[in-house]
Structure formats: structure tokens, C-alpha cells
Design an enzyme around this catalytic site. Structure first.
Site, short mmCIF file in Angstrom:
data_model
loop_
_atom_site.label_atom_id
_atom_site.label_comp_id
_atom_site.label_asym_id
_atom_site.label_seq_id
_atom_site.Cartn_x
_atom_site.Cartn_y
_atom_site.Cartn_z
N ARG A 1 -41.04 40.91 45.50
CA ARG A 1 -40.09 40.63 44.43
C ARG A 1 -40.44 39.32 43.72
NH1 ARG A 1 -33.59 39.77 43.62
NH2 ARG A 1 -34.07 39.05 41.53
N TYR B 1 -19.71 49.56 35.65
CA TYR B 1 -20.50 48.34 35.41
C TYR B 1 -20.68 48.08 33.91
CZ TYR B 1 -21.67 48.18 40.37
OH TYR B 1 -21.58 48.09 41.73
N ARG C 1 -33.80 43.16 50.50
CA ARG C 1 -33.99 41.74 50.86
C ARG C 1 -34.05 41.45 52.35
NH1 ARG C 1 -29.39 38.96 47.50
NH2 ARG C 1 -28.61 41.07 47.70
N ARG D 1 -30.71 51.71 50.81
CA ARG D 1 -31.27 50.36 50.65
C ARG D 1 -32.27 50.02 51.75
NH1 ARG D 1 -27.98 46.70 47.28
NH2 ARG D 1 -27.50 48.09 45.56
N ASP E 1 -32.92 51.00 40.26
CA ASP E 1 -31.50 50.67 40.41
C ASP E 1 -30.70 51.57 39.50
OD1 ASP E 1 -29.72 48.43 41.70
OD2 ASP E 1 -28.91 48.83 39.71
O1 1CP Z 1 -33.90 51.35 49.01
C1 1CP Z 1 -33.11 51.88 48.21
O2 1CP Z 1 -32.00 52.32 48.55
C2 1CP Z 1 -33.59 52.15 46.79
C3 1CP Z 1 -33.25 51.28 45.75
C4 1CP Z 1 -31.81 51.05 45.27
C5 1CP Z 1 -30.75 51.93 45.05
C6 1CP Z 1 -30.69 53.41 45.40
C7 1CP Z 1 -31.37 49.78 44.82
C8 1CP Z 1 -32.19 48.56 44.88
N1 1CP Z 1 -30.12 49.91 44.29
C9 1CP Z 1 -29.70 51.21 44.43
C10 1CP Z 1 -28.43 51.80 43.99
C11 1CP Z 1 -27.33 50.93 43.51
N2 1CP Z 1 -27.40 49.80 42.74
C12 1CP Z 1 -25.96 51.21 43.72
C13 1CP Z 1 -25.45 52.45 44.42
C14 1CP Z 1 -25.49 52.32 45.88
C15 1CP Z 1 -24.68 51.19 46.49
O3 1CP Z 1 -23.45 51.22 46.39
O4 1CP Z 1 -25.32 50.29 47.06
C16 1CP Z 1 -25.21 50.21 43.09
C17 1CP Z 1 -23.71 50.08 43.05
C18 1CP Z 1 -26.12 49.31 42.47
C19 1CP Z 1 -25.79 48.13 41.65
C20 1CP Z 1 -26.38 46.92 42.22
N3 1CP Z 1 -27.73 46.63 42.12
C21 1CP Z 1 -25.78 45.92 43.01
C22 1CP Z 1 -24.32 45.88 43.45
C23 1CP Z 1 -23.53 45.04 42.53
C24 1CP Z 1 -22.07 44.93 42.92
O5 1CP Z 1 -21.74 43.93 43.54
O6 1CP Z 1 -21.27 45.80 42.56
C25 1CP Z 1 -26.77 44.99 43.34
C26 1CP Z 1 -26.61 43.72 44.12
C27 1CP Z 1 -28.00 45.48 42.79
C28 1CP Z 1 -29.36 44.88 42.92
C29 1CP Z 1 -30.26 45.61 43.84
N4 1CP Z 1 -30.60 46.94 43.72
C30 1CP Z 1 -31.51 47.27 44.71
C31 1CP Z 1 -31.75 46.09 45.49
C32 1CP Z 1 -32.70 46.00 46.65
C33 1CP Z 1 -30.96 45.07 44.95
C34 1CP Z 1 -30.93 43.62 45.41
C35 1CP Z 1 -31.78 42.88 44.47
C36 1CP Z 1 -32.47 41.68 45.00
O7 1CP Z 1 -31.82 40.63 45.03
O8 1CP Z 1 -33.66 41.75 45.32
#
Ligand code: 1CP
Length: 368
Positions: free
Chosen positions: A62, A175, A53, A49, A99
Site C-alpha cells: 500500500r 456513503y 492492514r 477483508r 473497494d
Molecule cells: O480482502 C477483501 O475483502 C477485498 C477488498 C475489500 C472489500 C470487499 C475492501 C478493501 N473493502 C471491501 C468492501 C467494503 N468497503 C465494504 C463492505 C464490506 C464491509 O462492511 O467491510 C465497505 C462498507 C467499504 C467501505 C470502506 N472502505 C470502509 C468502511 C468505512 C466506514 O467506516 O463505514 C473502509 C475503512 C474502506 C477502506 C478499505 N477497503 C479495503 C481495505 C483493505 C480498506 C482499508 C484501507 C487501508 O487503510 O489500507
């Protein structure tokens, strides 16, 4: 029952044969060298990540892109947010901005990201729900993601590696079945217990779709791949074998057949001792270690498995900063000295992280 054997060292790959030994020449991308048998000091560094944000420029892009999924499917915006942390910190690797939930969305499941609430999906619970998923439909959305990969390879500094990724079938399924993030993944676990054949169909669809998705990312220019299994740690041993190990093994085997030179990192978060079994069985080239992974496993046990180790600083230390951050970075560097190691966090950067602490970490790792 085939229970995990945490002490097993008799996997498909003999220790002592660097996974990259078949590569023709040494890469000019430092991130890739540990996979070619080199223990680097300082180690390569990138952070899960790293685009997100906590960066003001991410929040601005975004807002411009619209919804979170619009950002993922806009090659111009997704390229920009992938590059932002590279410009600031010069990480050794960039990770494609997308994602793990792009895959269910591309398969035709309704996925939305509500501001501040996390993802919401129209849950899949029955054979009829399953039948509506259509792997033939994924092409258009995957093409947009792969256009981002192509743009990135053109715009990244030549020495920066590009990591493609997908979610592991188990984690993505949690999910899809729950309809949102959860602490216990109960709906998916119950479906797997009550109707293993039905659940297997969902996993099989995800295996096939993930192979196609990752194959396309490599063809578009990804140098390495990571498979995120965030919820691997909630399964008992026999279920871990069926839903974490077997699908990951199938994905790794198919990708190795097509692209033997591209390293694959597995991140079975929370797997603990079973991570040794996971490495042995799946054939991954790198193991992402979460924050709770015991130090002896990171420094010794995995060395016997001939796998590159990546991890595992607590993301909250990046919020705390100061001496606590410095001391732990030094401890990890010392522990992993002489090993094939990539510095990373044990989980993703959290939004409240001060960007200057990320700079502090990178300097500390590099001894600057
Ligand atoms: O910078 C990076 O790492 C690249 C982009 C990336 C990756 C590899 C994002 C952007 N998400 C992911 C993987 C991801 N997404 C995982 C696996 C890794 C981890 O455990 O963090 C998972 C479980 C998700 C699912 C997801 N997407 C969640 C978690 C939900 C939960 O509570 O179980 C969330 C909040 C997101 C949204 C997301 N994805 C990425 C970002 C930057 C965001 C935040 C979005 C925003 O508000 O801008």
C-alpha cells in the site's frame, strides 16, 4: 405494503433443487462445490477483508502504491495484495482487491480515503448533484479493475476460486449521500423518506452501473460474485423491501440472464429474520451471515430456502485467539455439518488481528 415474511418458504426457487444443478460438471475449485449441491467437510474457507492492514506485506504494498484508490486502480499492486493472503493461508477463494466506493468514484463523485479516517465523499444531496454522475464515464476505471481480475486468473493457483464483488446500491448510496461512513445512515434514510422518486434515481443509476461492473468482472474471469450490503440492517421492513431487496433482485436477475453458472452471494448485514425474505425474493445462491445471525437460521431455516450459507465467526475472536477462537470454530463446524456451507467471518478482519491467529483458524477449520 409488502412487509417481509420471515417465515415464507414459497419463493421463486423450490427447495431441494440445488442452485448448481444446471452446471455441466463438478468444479475443480472446492469453493464452488456447495453451489453445485455438495455439503463439504471440511467446508471451503475464505475471510472477508482477508487482504488488508493486519498483514505487514499489505502495508508495504500500500505504501508503494500511494493512496488507497491508487492501490485499487493499479492492476499490478491490486493483484499482489489479493494474492498475499492466498500465499500465506491457501484460502479456497481469493477476493478481488478493490473497494465498494470505486463505483461512486468511477461515476465522477469525488472520493478520498484519508489515512486512519475512512472514506470521504463530496455528498450528493440534490437532483443537480445526481445529474453530475455519469455512467458513461465508468469504463476507464472499471477496465483497470478488470485488468486485475484477468491478471489474477492467470496467477492464482488453479484450484483457488476468484470472487468479484460490488457494494449493494443501498449501502453505496449511504456513503454517497452522507459523504462518509456513519452509524445511522441518516442522510440517505431521510432523502429516501422525503423524496423517494429522487432517491430512486440514485438507486437506479447504481443498479445499472453495478450490473455492468459485475458483468465485466465475470467476463474478465471472476468465478463467483458477492454483493456487500453492510448497512441493510438499519432499514424498517418496507424500506428494506424498496432499497435492499428490489435493487439486489434486479442485479441478480440481470447477471443470471448473462451468466447463469456464476453463483452470487448476498451479504445483507444486520437483516436478521428478514434475510429469509431477502433470499426468497432476490434469488441469490449464497447468503452471507453476520455475527449476530441466530444459529437455527444458519443451520435450518436457510436449508429450506435452498441456499448456500456463509459465515459467521466474530472477527474479534480472531483478535482474541486461543481457546475462545478454537471453541467457537468447532461450534460453527458442528452446527453446519452436513449443510452446504462456506466458513467465513460475520464481518471483515480488523487491522489489529495477529496474522498467526488467521493461520490457527484455517488449520482448525481444516482439521490439520
Ligand atoms: O480482502 C477483501 O475483502 C477485498 C477488498 C475489500 C472489500 C470487499 C475492501 C478493501 N473493502 C471491501 C468492501 C467494503 N468497503 C465494504 C463492505 C464490506 C464491509 O462492511 O467491510 C465497505 C462498507 C467499504 C467501505 C470502506 N472502505 C470502509 C468502511 C468505512 C466506514 O467506516 O463505514 C473502509 C475503512 C474502506 C477502506 C478499505 N477497503 C479495503 C481495505 C483493505 C480498506 C482499508 C484501507 C487501508 O487503510 O489500507
Amino acid at each position: 405494503m409488502s412487509a417481509p415474511k420471515p417465515s415464507s418458504r414459497t419463493g421463486s426457487r423450490a427447495a431441494g433443487q440445488p442452485t448448481g444443478s444446471r452446471s455441466p460438471g463438478k468444479s475443480h475449485r472446492r469453493f464452488l462445490l456447495p453451489f453445485q449441491g455438495e455439503a463439504l467437510s471440511p467446508p471451503p474457507v475464505w475471510l472477508m477483508r482477508q487482504a488488508g492492514r493486519y498483514l505487514p506485506e499489505y502495508r508495504a504494498t500500500r505504501d508503494e502504491a500511494g493512496s488507497f484508490l491508487d492501490l485499487c486502480y493499479s492492476p499490478r499492486h491490486a493483484t499482489e495484495v489479493t494474492l498475499q493472503p492466498i500465499r500465506r493461508y491457501g484460502f479456497d477463494a481469493a477476493i478481488l482487491f478493490a473497494d465498494i466506493l470505486v463505483v461512486p468514484d468511477a461515476l465522477g463523485q469525488k472520493v478520498t480515503f484519508e489515512a486512519g479516517e475512512g472514506p470521504k465523499l463530496e455528498p450528493i444531496r440534490t437532483a443537480a448533484d445526481l445529474a453530475r454522475l455519469d455512467p458513461a464515464k465508468t469504463g476507464g476505471k472499471f477496465s483497470l479493475i478488470c485488468e486485475t481480475v484477468e491478471r489474477l486468473r492467470g496467477e492464482l493457483p488453479d484450484e483457488t476460486a476468484l470472487i468479484g464483488f460490488c457494494g449493494a446500491p443501498w449501502t453505496v448510496a449511504t456513503y454517497m449521500v452522507q459523504g462518509e461512513g456513519s452509524s445511522d445512515q441518516a442522510e440517505a434514510r431521510l432523502w429516501a423518506y422525503r423524496d423517494p422518486q429522487g432517491f430512486q434515481k440514485l438507486i437506479d443509476t447504481l443498479v445499472e452501473t453495478s450490473i455492468d461492473y459485475l458483468d465485466r468482472q465475470v467476463k474478465a474471469g471472476a468465478d463467483a460474485l458477492q454483493i456487500f450490503d453492510t448497512w441493510a440492517g438499519t432499514l424498517p421492513d418496507n424500506e428494506f423491501d424498496k432499497w435492499v431487496v428490489a435493487p439486489t433482485k434486479a442485479i441478480v436477475a440481470a447477471l443470471k440472464e448473462r451468466h447463469p453458472e456464476v453463483p452470487i452471494i448476498g451479504f445483507p448485514r444486520g437483516a436478521g429474520g428478514a434475510a429469509l425474505w431477502y433470499v426468497d425474493e432476490t434469488g441469490v445462491d449464497g447468503i452471507g451471515c453476520d455475527t449476530a445471525m441466530p444459529p437455527y437460521m444458519m443451520s435450518e431455516a436457510f436449508e429450506d430456502e435452498d441456499v448456500v450459507v456463509q459465515g459467521n465467526l466474530d472477527p474479534l475472536l480472531l483478535v482474541a485467539g486461543g481457546d475462545a477462537l478454537d471453541e467457537r470454530v468447532d461450534e460453527i463446524l458442528e452446527l453446519m455439518e452436513g449443510r452446504r456451507f462456506i466458513f467465513n467471518l460475520g464481518h471483515g478482519i480488523v487491522p489489529q488481528t495477529p496474522p498467526e491467529n488467521v493461520a490457527r483458524l484455517v488449520h482448525r477449520v481444516r482439521g490439520e
